[in-house]
Every structure is written in C-alpha cells, then in structure tokens.
Design a protein around this motif. Structure first.
Motif, PDB file in Angstrom:
ATOM      1  N   UNK A   1      11.550  48.497  23.623  1.00 39.21           N
ATOM      2  CA  UNK A   1      10.961  47.339  22.955  1.00 39.21           C
ATOM      3  C   UNK A   1       9.834  46.694  23.761  1.00 39.21           C
ATOM      4  N   UNK A   2       9.346  47.411  24.768  1.00 37.32           N
ATOM      5  CA  UNK A   2       8.331  46.843  25.656  1.00 37.32           C
ATOM      6  C   UNK A   2       7.060  46.457  24.896  1.00 37.32           C
ATOM      7  N   UNK A   3       6.638  47.278  23.947  1.00 40.22           N
ATOM      8  CA  UNK A   3       5.397  46.974  23.237  1.00 40.22           C
ATOM      9  C   UNK A   3       5.559  45.715  22.380  1.00 40.22           C
ATOM     10  N   UNK A   4       6.678  45.636  21.667  1.00 44.32           N
ATOM     11  CA  UNK A   4       6.935  44.432  20.877  1.00 44.32           C
ATOM     12  C   UNK A   4       7.000  43.191  21.757  1.00 44.32           C
ATOM     13  N   UNK A   5       7.579  43.324  22.930  1.00 49.18           N
ATOM     14  CA  UNK A   5       7.717  42.168  23.820  1.00 49.18           C
ATOM     15  C   UNK A   5       6.358  41.654  24.275  1.00 49.18           C
ATOM     16  N   UNK A   6       5.479  42.559  24.670  1.00 49.43           N
ATOM     17  CA  UNK A   6       4.150  42.127  25.109  1.00 49.43           C
ATOM     18  C   UNK A   6       3.352  41.536  23.940  1.00 49.43           C
ATOM     19  N   UNK A   7       3.456  42.161  22.781  1.00 47.51           N
ATOM     20  CA  UNK A   7       2.718  41.663  21.619  1.00 47.51           C
ATOM     21  C   UNK A   7       3.238  40.291  21.198  1.00 47.51           C
ATOM     22  N   UNK A   8       4.553  40.150  21.158  1.00 49.25           N
ATOM     23  CA  UNK A   8       5.159  38.871  20.802  1.00 49.25           C
ATOM     24  C   UNK A   8       4.755  37.774  21.787  1.00 49.25           C
TER      25      UNK A   8
END
Length: 320
Positions: free
Chosen positions: A152-159
């Motif tokens: 979920x790293x990409x979602x975390x940075x985007x969020x």
C-alpha cells in the motif's frame, strides 16, 4: 414535379439528421483517476534489481519502466522471470525497458524516466481506455536498492500528498542520513489529522521519490550539468523555490515510511557511484555549479526557523 419535391424534402431531412449527429459530442467514459507510474533506475546490480522487482505490487500501478545505466544492455537472467521480461508480461500490465548506453549518470537516467512517465497511453490499460488518452498522475522514481515492504506504499504517499498539499515527497532513510544510531530521526513530525502526518528530515535523499505530475510539468527535469552528485538536491531545491515544499533542510516524507519501504544495503557500502575514479571531481564540479545557480554551496544553504516552516506548510495546504 411532385416526385422532385418529395425527393428534395427527403434529402433536406436526411441532411439535417446527419448534421445533428455530426454535431452531437460522442460519449466518452470519465478519465481514470490517480494513475500511478513507477520507474526503476538500475546500474550493475542485477541481484539487487531482481529483489526489487519481486517486491513490487504490480496490481497497484498502471505503468512500469526500467532504466538501465549499467555496463551491459542485457542481464544474466534471460528467462521469463528475468528483469527484461518482468516489465512486459506480468498481470497483463505493459511496461518498457530502456538502456541509456551505460554510465550516463543517475540524473540522466532519472530524466529519461521523467520523460517516459510524462507520456500517455503506455500500458495496456492506459492505451486501450475508450476515452481520451491517459497519462500518469502520480510519478514514483525508485533506485535498485530500495524494496517495498507494504504493497500500500503508493496509496500512502498519494493520500499523504492529497491531505497535506505536498506534491513532492522523498523516503528519508536510505543510508545513514536522517538516522541516529541506525534509527530514523526526523527533525519534526507534523500531524495533519485524518491519518496523515509528515516527517521533516534534514537531508535530501533521492532513492525513492514521489512527484505529482503537475510539479514536473512546472519545474522540469534534472539539470543535466550534474553527474552523479547533487542533481536531486538541486531539483528538489527548485521545487522549494517554487513554493511546493516548505524549505531546504526540511524535506518531507510520510512519517512512518520505514513501515512501507526498506533498503537492501546501506548506500555508503553498496554504491556503484562512490568507487568511481571521477566521484570526487563530480562532487566538486557539481557543488560549484550549485553555488553558481543558488548562491550557496549545497551544505551551507541557510536554515529556516521551524515557525516559518510550519507557516509555509499551512500555505502549501491552502494553495493545493
């Protein structure tokens, strides 16, 4: 005469119908939102690269490319599980592999990555979308000694970017920078509420970086005058000067990024740049170029007081 008038009437009616059809906008599906692109920069570390690729959650991204700046355009592993096949054939996701020619430098390779990520319609999903051609909204650049621990790293940075307004973030804990006793030590953590908090680190680290496409479209890519030294610092400083980041020496990261990412080896030990005979010359030459552009050497740019940093962060969120 009656036959002629009927024919004329039908022709006019038919023409009006086709004019109406011609002027009616065709239906298109809404554009895809939050498309994610990942570029991996590699150089002479195939064993590292294979571990990096194995850690990537392919179902979480829309486009992947590998930029190889190593000595050879090919890899030892030529099987269906090798690096070059990985980008083309897994999970129906199309990617691309590029060879720079070798030893062009990390800045050159990252500029190639930016150029590719700014293009539209690369992957099968993006190319076959029935609406307008789709591009990448969220760009991630990753060097070949960073691995993903949490998919979920990409979602975390985007969020985090959305909730803070910060359109450029960087993983701060690659190598010894921003650590004390081997553990992350940010200068400050800012809690935005709603599950979003940002760690502000002293040192600018470029092994895993996030950019919203609007920043690259505005700022541009790395200055090609730098070779394997200072290019990411200069680029991020330009982003500071445009008001997207709070200040030099206060580089933002997801506060718990170490739960999502890790390094395969300390950059001080595993680097393929440091052993090069031109490394020190590149550092000195790059520092001089940085001074000519900004009026300071990279290590002596004036610090900013924390109150001003917090004020700038508030302004960035309001402007987002």
């Amino acid at each position: 005469m009656l036959k002629y008038l009927c024919t004329m009437t039908i022709s006019k009616s038919s023409q009006g119908y086709w004019d109406k059809i011609k002027n009616t906008p065709s239906w298109k599906p809404p554009p895809l939102k939050d498309t994610v692109g990942l570029a991996i920069i590699t150089c002479n570390r195939e064993d590292f690269l294979e571990k990096v690729l194995a850690s990537i959650p392919r179902h979480k991204i829309h486009y992947l490319c590998i930029i190889n700046d190593g000595d050879s355009p090919d890899f030892k592993n030529k099987s269906d599980h090798g690096p070059r096949r990985f980008v083309y054939s897994k999970n129906g996701l199309c990617g691309n592999y590029f060879y720079t020619g070798g030893s062009r430098g990390v800045g050159f390779a990252k500029n190639w990555a930016f150029t590719e990520l700014l293009k539209k319609g690369h992957s099968q999903e993006l190319a076959n979308w029935p609406g307008d051609k789709q591009g990448i909204d969220h760009m991630f650049l990753m060097e070949d000694d960073i691995i993903i621990k949490d998919e979920n790293v990409f979602e975390k940075y985007i969020e985090t970017s959305k909730k803070t307004g910060l359109k450029h973030l960087m993983y701060g804990y690659h190598g010894p920078a921003n650590k004390v006793g081997g553990k992350p030590r940010p200068r400050k953590i800012v809690d935005y509420g709603d599950g979003a908090s940002v760690a502000l680190n002293q040192h600018c680290v470029g092994a895993f970086t996030y950019y919203h496409k609007s920043v690259i479209e505005d700022i541009g890519i790395n200055d090609s005058a730098y070779v394997n030294a200072w290019e990411h610092v200069d680029h991020s400083y330009k982003i500071v000067k445009k008001g997207y980041l709070p200040a030099y020496w206060w580089w933002p990261d997801v506060s718990d990024s170490y739960d999502y990412l890790d390094e395969l080896a300390c950059s001080e030990v595993s680097s393929v740049i440091r052993p090069r005979s031109d490394w020190h010359d590149n550092i000195n030459r790059g520092a001089k170029h940085f001074y000519n552009k900004h009026g300071y050497l990279p290590g002596v740019v004036p610090d900013t007081k924390v109150d001003k940093v917090l004020q700038n962060l508030k302004q960035i969120k309001q402007n987002a």
